[in-house]
Design a protein around this motif. Structure first.
Motif, PDB file in Angstrom:
ATOM      1  N   ASP A 737     -12.895  19.303  31.327  1.00  0.00           N
ATOM      2  CA  ASP A 737     -11.580  19.928  31.125  1.00  0.00           C
ATOM      3  C   ASP A 737     -10.738  19.084  30.181  1.00  0.00           C
ATOM      4  N   ILE A 738     -10.863  17.781  30.331  1.00  0.00           N
ATOM      5  CA  ILE A 738     -10.139  16.868  29.447  1.00  0.00           C
ATOM      6  C   ILE A 738     -11.189  16.173  28.571  1.00  0.00           C
ATOM      7  N   ILE A 739     -11.017  16.284  27.267  1.00  0.00           N
ATOM      8  CA  ILE A 739     -12.003  15.676  26.382  1.00  0.00           C
ATOM      9  C   ILE A 739     -11.372  14.577  25.546  1.00  0.00           C
ATOM     10  N   GLU A 740     -12.210  13.749  24.978  1.00  0.00           N
ATOM     11  CA  GLU A 740     -11.727  12.697  24.082  1.00  0.00           C
ATOM     12  C   GLU A 740     -11.872  13.209  22.655  1.00  0.00           C
ATOM     13  N   LEU A 741     -10.735  13.191  21.939  1.00  0.00           N
ATOM     14  CA  LEU A 741     -10.729  13.720  20.581  1.00  0.00           C
ATOM     15  C   LEU A 741     -10.537  12.579  19.588  1.00  0.00           C
ATOM     16  N   PRO A 742     -11.477  12.390  18.675  1.00  0.00           N
ATOM     17  CA  PRO A 742     -11.302  11.334  17.679  1.00  0.00           C
ATOM     18  C   PRO A 742     -10.197  11.691  16.685  1.00  0.00           C
ATOM     19  N   VAL A 755      -7.252  15.061  25.324  1.00  0.00           N
ATOM     20  CA  VAL A 755      -6.577  16.366  25.264  1.00  0.00           C
ATOM     21  C   VAL A 755      -7.354  17.364  26.101  1.00  0.00           C
ATOM     22  N   ALA A 756      -6.691  18.474  26.419  1.00  0.00           N
ATOM     23  CA  ALA A 756      -7.361  19.509  27.187  1.00  0.00           C
ATOM     24  C   ALA A 756      -8.452  20.145  26.338  1.00  0.00           C
ATOM     25  N   ILE A 765      -0.964  17.569  18.718  1.00  0.00           N
ATOM     26  CA  ILE A 765       0.002  16.715  18.021  1.00  0.00           C
ATOM     27  C   ILE A 765       0.941  16.060  19.032  1.00  0.00           C
ATOM     28  N   THR A 766       1.358  16.830  20.028  1.00  0.00           N
ATOM     29  CA  THR A 766       2.209  16.272  21.090  1.00  0.00           C
ATOM     30  C   THR A 766       1.486  15.113  21.780  1.00  0.00           C
ATOM     31  N   GLN A 767       0.237  15.332  22.125  1.00  0.00           N
ATOM     32  CA  GLN A 767      -0.543  14.292  22.790  1.00  0.00           C
ATOM     33  C   GLN A 767      -0.697  13.066  21.885  1.00  0.00           C
ATOM     34  N   LEU A 768      -0.846  13.325  20.597  1.00  0.00           N
ATOM     35  CA  LEU A 768      -0.994  12.219  19.649  1.00  0.00           C
ATOM     36  C   LEU A 768       0.263  11.343  19.680  1.00  0.00           C
ATOM     37  N   LYS A 769       1.419  12.012  19.699  1.00  0.00           N
ATOM     38  CA  LYS A 769       2.681  11.273  19.736  1.00  0.00           C
ATOM     39  C   LYS A 769       2.778  10.440  21.003  1.00  0.00           C
ATOM     40  N   ASN A 788     -11.874  20.560  19.637  1.00  0.00           N
ATOM     41  CA  ASN A 788     -12.868  19.780  20.388  1.00  0.00           C
ATOM     42  C   ASN A 788     -13.727  18.867  19.503  1.00  0.00           C
ATOM     43  N   ARG A 789     -13.368  18.789  18.214  1.00  0.00           N
ATOM     44  CA  ARG A 789     -14.201  18.000  17.313  1.00  0.00           C
ATOM     45  C   ARG A 789     -13.435  16.825  16.697  1.00  0.00           C
ATOM     46  N   ILE A 790     -12.348  17.169  15.977  1.00  0.00           N
ATOM     47  CA  ILE A 790     -11.722  16.126  15.147  1.00  0.00           C
ATOM     48  C   ILE A 790     -10.273  16.459  14.857  1.00  0.00           C
ATOM     49  N   LEU A 791      -9.485  15.415  14.735  1.00  0.00           N
ATOM     50  CA  LEU A 791      -8.141  15.554  14.169  1.00  0.00           C
ATOM     51  C   LEU A 791      -8.077  14.595  12.999  1.00  0.00           C
ATOM     52  N   ASN A 792      -7.875  15.140  11.794  1.00  0.00           N
ATOM     53  CA  ASN A 792      -7.877  14.296  10.602  1.00  0.00           C
ATOM     54  C   ASN A 792      -6.544  14.435   9.884  1.00  0.00           C
TER      55      ASN A 792
END
Length: 795
Positions: A737-742, A755-756, A765-769, A788-792
């Motif tokens: 349910d909660i995953i780790e996002l690079p 993040v969920a 973005i909120t979680q990033l902050k 579920n893959r990447i935030l660049n």
RNA sequence: GCUGAAGUGGCGGAAUAGGCAGACGCAAGGGACUUAAAAUCCCUCGGGGGCAACCCCGUGCCGGUUCAAGUCCGGCCUUCAGCACCA
């Protein structure tokens, strides 16, 4: 719990599986069927070697898996007993072939049971059983009656060491398949099977069967189909014609010489007109003494011109010299060729050496330097000028056919199967040689023609068959005219019995036909057939040939023998060489089984390398699998009594089931085992596993480690694990349910946020902050977010 | 020469569909327990730099596409396997 006592527990389950016939395949069961087969065992050795383990464990895993998945599985075992391998072994040990066969089968059986192989033992047979070879002989009779078995005097391969003729498939690279000695060429009368008749069928297997690409390539190469034409050249001052085969009829205007094989019969026929006959005879002699290697690999061209006879080019009447040259092979095409040095590398080399003119007929290249073998526009070619290669070929063939000067022709490198061996240990030919009637087939009702027992079965130095000594057996009456006759004393090769054995497993005790049509229809073609790639251009070709023939005569109701083929790699010694006694790097599987147990051994053999690649044996690594087995045995210590899957283990168990199911089907077992290790490591760390979790885990592990899982399942759940169903997985439950996002900046990893699952960009973005405020502050030009893959972040 | 496959740590090998390179295991090193060893447990383990938080390089080589390449494209190199004077 006490330490896992694999010795005791393996013995217990071996006995149960044997006594209860636990893996019996039931004919006509309404469940879906699955037929899996690994090449049966040659009994030319005392027992299993490492290669057997690598080849057979994966199919046992898939057989056990498919049973748990609800399939009716046919997983049989048998013995390839007739033929050179076993007989050579018997000679070496000084025993009778039948005795070594029976002894070795006993030993193999015991070892295979120890490995936990889940065969249907009731279907086993050996190719030397009369009940079996009755039908091998029957197939030969059908081939004979359909004109597909014939006798011919010709040049055949002969192994002076094994003292018998061999087929081309058994003489690859000029080497005997059995003893690896050099093969000689001898003139003999030989039984041939017309395999070339089935060449197209064999090629069609590649479209309809799932073979690895390189297997197809090897077979395509061996079958060697080529399309072209036969062209007849008149010979000056004689009534004879010289027929050549060419794939380039378009270049006929560029022919500047002819070349014939030293064995070509036209030399004998025209010897009176050949002015330099003694020179030619001398050349023939030298060639005879050249080794196969010198003749085929050494590129230096040799030859002698025939003085006194010239060939006439049928399209322009040009007189062309004829050479005897050993780069021409009697066995391919017509043993004669039209040489076009401008457009064929070999002809070019020859022409240069013998100062023969070169006429360019296709535009392109620089024919002063080398032959131009590509396609192009025709020149110097009368009615073909300005046409391109493909069109010119067709026009020329049509021209030749219209004028009756030649014909379209397809050729194969593969030749007919030379089928008799001057050895004792094989199927006797069901034919009689009658002074009045010639070769006469036995009546089907007189089969099997049993192999007589003889004391001295060893092969003869002169290549005579040992059976000739069994005069009581040899002398018989002709079935046609009743005259005194003799039996054929040669026997069939070891590949005869293996060319149809998968069909017999379907109905092994049938006395009226090779297998019943109903049962053949029920089980159908082998779903998965595995074995070594040394069989790809031997056994697999013969098998394809016989199967297609049996289909054509309606003895078998399906057209293709195997739906899928996989080939296993070798197990090499620790030094990286092939295991061999002379190198002292042989490892006996039983020496591994004893200290570590069958389950750990099975796991390690699957874990330590890729199925289709060679593996270098390294005993060290097995420790990891022993540890794993021992951890599994200890799981009940942390088992809780709930018959549910806990939330915490939901994902890891679902992922496990998914991964293992896929890995078994894809033959990537190492990843399945890695996943099982991760599962065990995780529950150990969590210090609990629920009863239901353990139950499903044991079933998932069962195909790999059948002994320990059978025992644990019985102890904990009081039932047979073989009766359970392989658990299903839920794709949705394979992700947390909660995953780790690079998180990346400009494609470089800067951190990871939680993040969920399936979170939208705004939420991310909120979680990033919240989680990585430093990074969130960076001014960005552009944001790339893949769920579920990447935030660049692009800055 | 032709055909097919493959190049990732000290090693065996992971990495669906381009998205955290090195999963899992072995070996190695350090520590705990032990009189000691084995077994077990904990930690480290691609390279380089920094006291550090961190930074740079890295999937055979050279280019390219892309926000992002072990993965795709172009060109090489190497290894393995099979075939090889097949007209």
């Amino acid at each position: 719990m006490s330490k896992y006592n694999f010795k005791e527990i393996e013995e217990k389950w071996k006995k149960i599986w044997r006594d209860e016939k636990s893996f019996k395949a039931i004919d006509f069961d309404p469940k879906p069927t699955y037929y899996v087969l690994t090449e049966f065992f040659g009994v030319s050795g005392k027992g299993l070697h490492m290669g057997h383990v690598k080849a057979n464990i994966p199919t046992d895993v898939i057989a056990r898996y498919k049973r748990l998945k609800g399939f009716n599985v046919l997983y049989p075992v048998g013995w390839d007993a007739f033929g050179l391998p076993t007989e050579n072994y018997a000679i070496k040990t000084g025993e009778q072939p039948l005795k070594v066969t029976n002894d070795n089968i006993k030993n193999f059986t015991n070892q295979l049971e120890s490995l936990g192989m889940s065969y249907d033992w009731d279907r086993q047979f050996a190719t030397c059983d009369p009940d079996y070879y009755k039908w091998t002989q029957w197939i030969f009779l059908q081939l004979l009656n359909h004109g597909l078995a014939y006798r011919k005097h010709g040049i055949v391969n002969f192994c002076p060491n094994c003292k018998t003729t061999l087929s081309n498939e058994d003489s690859q690279n000029g080497e005997c398949d059995r003893c690896h000695g050099k093969v000689e060429q001898k003139e003999r009368d030989v039984w041939y099977l017309k395999m070339t008749e089935y060449a197209e069928h064999m090629l069609k297997d590649h479209e309809n069967c799932d073979f690895p690409e390189y297997v197809k390539a090897m077979q395509r190469n061996w079958i060697g189909k080529s399309e072209g034409a036969e062209i007849d050249f008149d010979l000056e001052n004689t009534a004879e014609k010289l027929t050549v085969y060419t794939t380039r009829p378009d270049t006929l205007f560029g022919v500047t010489f002819m070349a014939i094989a030293p064995e070509h019969k036209i030399i004998e026929q025209l010897k009176n007109k050949i002015q330099n006959i003694s020179e030619i005879t001398n050349y023939q002699e030298t060639v005879k003494h050249k080794s196969a290697f010198d003749r085929t690999v050494a590129k230096d061209k040799t030859g002698v011109e025939i003085v006194g006879i010239k060939a006439i080019n049928p399209v322009n009447g040009a007189k062309i010299p004829i050479f005897v040259a050993d780069y021409v092979m009697m066995g391919y095409g017509t043993g004669a060729l039209m040489a076009v040095p401008a457009h064929d590398t070999r002809d070019f080399e020859f022409a240069q050496k013998f100062n023969i003119p070169i006429i360019q007929v296709i535009e392109g290249g620089d024919i002063n330097k080398q032959a131009f073998t590509g396609d192009g526009k025709l020149i110097n070619s009368d009615f073909l000028n300005n046409k391109n290669t493909d069109e010119a070929k067709q026009l020329m063939i049509k021209y030749l056919e219209d004028k009756k000067l030649g014909r379209r022709k397809i050729n194969f490198k593969m030749q007919d199967w030379s089928f008799n061996r001057q050895r004792y240990w094989g199927e006797p030919f069901p034919v009689v040689i009658c002074p009045n009637c010639g070769y006469v087939a036995l009546d089907e009702n007189d089969l099997p023609l049993k192999l007589p027992e003889i004391e001295d079965y060893k092969p003869d130095d002169n290549g005579n068959s040992p059976l000739a000594k069994a005069t009581d057996w040899v002398n018989c009456k002709c079935p046609k005219c009743g005259a005194n006759a003799k039996r054929e004393t040669d026997t069939m090769p070891n590949w005869a019995g293996s060319s149809w054995y998968w069909l017999r497993f379907i109905d092994p005790h049938n006395n009226n036909e090779l297998a019943s049509q109903e049962k053949l229809k029920y089980w159908g073609a082998v779903d998965l057939y595995t074995g070594g790639d040394e069989h790809v251009t031997r056994h697999m070709l013969y098998a394809s040939f016989w199967h297609h023939f049996l289909y054509d005569i309606k003895a078998v109701p399906f057209e293709y023998p195997f739906k899928k083929r996989l080939c296993n790699g070798l197990v090499l010694g620790a030094d990286g060489n092939k295991m061999s006694k002379s190198l002292g790097n042989v490892v006996d599987p039983m020496d591994i089984l004893k200290p570590y147990g069958a389950d750990a051994f099975r796991l390690y053999s699957l874990f330590s390398g890729e199925y289709d690649q060679n593996t270098i044996w390294n005993e060290q690594g097995i420790k990891g699998c022993v540890k794993f087995i021992s951890n599994v045995w200890d799981l009940p210590n942390i088992m809780t009594d709930e018959s549910i899957i806990s939330d915490k283990h939901q994902v890891i168990l679902n992922k496990l089931i998914k991964k293992v199911s896929e890995a078994i089907e894809n033959f990537t077992h190492n990843t399945a085992i890695a996943e099982m290790m991760i599962f065990v490591n995780t529950v150990k760390q969590d210090k609990y596993i629920t009863k239901e979790e353990l139950r499903e885990f044991l079933i998932v592990l069962n195909p790999f480690a059948p002994f320990i899982t059978s025992e644990m399942y019985e102890q904990i759940f009081k039932q047979s694990i073989l009766k359970q169903s392989f658990p299903d997985f839920d794709e949705k439950k394979c992700i947390e349910d909660i995953i780790e996002l690079p998180v990346q900046i400009n494609g470089k990893l800067k951190g990871v946020i939680k993040v969920a699952n399936n979170a939208e960009q705004a939420e991310v973005i909120t979680q990033l902050k919240n989680q990585l405020p430093n990074i969130a502050q960076t001014p960005t030009k552009k944001i790339i977010y893949v769920k579920n893959r990447i935030l660049n972040l692009i800055v």
